[in-house]
Design an enzyme around this catalytic site. Structure first.
Site, short mmCIF file in Angstrom:
data_model
loop_
_atom_site.label_atom_id
_atom_site.label_comp_id
_atom_site.label_asym_id
_atom_site.label_seq_id
_atom_site.Cartn_x
_atom_site.Cartn_y
_atom_site.Cartn_z
N LYS A 67 0.84 -1.19 0.00
CA LYS A 67 0.00 0.00 0.00
C LYS A 67 0.89 1.25 0.00
O LYS A 67 1.87 1.32 0.76
CB LYS A 67 -0.90 -0.01 1.24
CG LYS A 67 -1.82 1.20 1.36
CD LYS A 67 -2.67 1.11 2.61
CE LYS A 67 -3.58 2.32 2.77
NZ LYS A 67 -4.41 2.24 3.99
N SER B 157 -9.12 3.05 3.17
CA SER B 157 -8.12 3.61 2.29
C SER B 157 -7.24 2.58 1.60
O SER B 157 -6.39 2.93 0.78
CB SER B 157 -7.24 4.58 3.07
OG SER B 157 -6.52 3.90 4.09
N SER C 240 -9.90 1.17 7.48
CA SER C 240 -9.28 1.13 6.16
C SER C 240 -8.76 -0.22 5.72
O SER C 240 -8.36 -0.38 4.57
CB SER C 240 -8.14 2.15 6.09
OG SER C 240 -8.67 3.46 6.07
#
Length: 472
Positions: free
Chosen positions: A73, A149, A173
């Site tokens: 990520k 996210s 997230s």
């Protein structure tokens, strides 16, 4: 080769050990899949194919995940010599000077890093639609959001580009994109893994590092890898009794599980799909021999929580903007930020140090009041993973902040409380809408009890195997 790519990470590692595929061949196949399908999904924002292939070809023997491809990520999860944007053009040109501790652990285990996945700017919303990189699409329906996210990571894993990808969770997230993309997403206990060497904690301790995967055993194995206190960390999580991999298949015993489908705060609209998801999970748990009953911590309905949580997040966004300016060597102007983060940074900067400390102290009390429910004899709480049903791209409008913040608050209503308490929780893909979109359910354990979550999640997975129908 496609058959091997459809395996989970544990299965891919076994294929490498057995000589059915070499690390380089596996990396090449995963790269080909990214190139074939990412144009439609927009999950991967930075690619490091040449370095990955060279590393795959030179991997030493050993390492539990030798040769298994992975994506990181692009928020946290820093890697030496690679770009870093955190979803923002304000970080264009920044290059990382050292691996994060968790990234170094992944490399030592033999993972081959293929690139970095998309995230909303600074990870501050529930959908991955950064203005800098464009929207990430849900593999189950490209008109829908993959969540945020960690949406880029979730879309990549759900589509089969890689078996696992790293993630982080400051308000939902990990669990939200896992829910929307039909994956396993476990948010560990606060302090379970380190933010070092460059950081101590994220969002005043709300944020933790983890992953999204397609199997419980992958989740357990990778969390075992990245867990552990490092010198200089501000705190650590309670020690686990044994590796989480040893909990997969272990009997969880007969558990007392409370469940909730209507948020006790009263300001979150109830939705039939979420109610059906929790009800179905409750029936499954009962069939497995557990005691399931309506019930939840009274404190979950505290009307003061959203204000205090939001104030602390805003203060952290303001601090992050200052840090980005120092990192890149020139201050960040508010005009460089998306409207959402501009508003949060402005609000956070206006708060006094005294107000910040008082908000932290309020959260201390909230955490203890919440914990009382688990101390009273409950083992787990069952709830929706997401406070709203699957939503299309554009549902969180970037310019209409009133609508955006309101919808986001509803979406995180079942997740953010457990970022504040630091408790572990896991989203499991147990429901589909009539249109075939995944809806996850969330199980929450007491602080430090990832072992219990893994035992029960594995029992559920064995009884009702997860369907991954978006695999390319």
């Amino acid at each position: 080769m496609d058959e091997i790519l459809r395996l989970d990470a544990v299965g891919q590692a076994r294929a490498v050990r057995e000589g059915r595929v070499s690390p380089r061949e596996l990396a090449e196949a995963a790269i080909a899949k990214i190139e074939a399908f990412d144009g439609a999904l927009n999950a991967v924002v930075h690619k490091r194919y040449e370095r990955a292939l060279a590393e795959a070809g030179a991997l030493p023997e050993g390492g539990p995940f030798r040769g298994v491809p992975i994506l990181l990520k692009d928020l946290g999860w820093v890697e030496k010599g690679e770009p870093y944007n955190a979803g923002s053009r304000a970080l264009d040109g920044v290059e990382i000077a050292a691996d994060g501790y968790s990234v170094a652990k992944l490399k030592a285990a033999g993972f081959v890093i293929l690139g970095r996945t998309s995230t909303p700017e600074f990870g501050t919303t529930i959908t991955t639609e950064p203005l800098a990189f464009g929207p990430t699409r849900n593999p189950y329906d490209p008109a829908y959001s993959a969540g945020g996210s960690s949406g880029g990571s979730a879309a990549a894993v759900a589509a089969g580009m890689v078996a696992v990808a790293t993630a982080s969770d400051g308000g939902g997230s990990i669990r939200i994109p896992a829910s929307l993309c039909g994956l396993v997403g476990l948010k560990p206990t606060k302090g379970r893994s380190s933010y070092g060497p460059s950081g101590g904690e994220g969002w005043s301790g709300f944020s933790v590092s983890g992953l999204v995967s397609r199997s419980v055993r992958d989740t357990a194995a990778v969390l075992d890898l990245i867990s552990g206190f490092e010198e200089g960390d501000p705190y650590g999580a309670p020690a686990l009794p044994r590796p989480l991999t040893e909990e997969v298949g272990a009997c969880p015993g007969r558990l007392r599980i409370g469940f909730v489908t209507r948020h006790p705060r009263g300001d979150v609209p109830e939705h039939a799909e979420l109610t059906a998801a929790v009800a179905g999970a409750a029936r499954l748990l009962e069939s497995l021999g557990h005691h399931v009953e309506p019930g939840h911590p009274d404190e979950l309905g505290n009307p003061g929580f959203p204000e205090h949580f939001g104030a602390l997040v805003a203060a952290n966004v303001a601090a992050e903007v200052e840090s980005v300016g120092a990192w890149r060597g020139r201050p960040v102007s508010l005009e460089e930020l998306e409207p959402r983060n501009r508003a949060m940074a402005e609000a956070g900067a206006q708060r006094t140090a005294v107000q910040h400390v008082l908000a932290v102290q309020w959260m201390d009390g909230f955490r203890r009041r919440m914990a009382a429910w688990w101390r009273s004899g409950h083992d787990l709480l069952l709830a929706p993973s997401l406070g709203v049903p699957p939503f299309p791209l554009g549902w969180v409008p970037p310019e209409d902040l009133s609508t955006a913040f309101g919808r986001t608050a509803h979406a995180v209503s079942y997740t953010s409380a457990f970022n504040a308490t630091g408790q572990p929780s896991v989203s499991l893909p147990l429901h589909r809408t009539a249109a075939g979109l995944p809806v996850g359910v969330q199980l929450v354990a007491a602080t430090g009890r990832e072992d219990l979550l893994v035992r029960l999640a594995a029992q559920i997975e064995a009884a009702a195997p997860f369907r991954h129908t978006a695999l390319r």
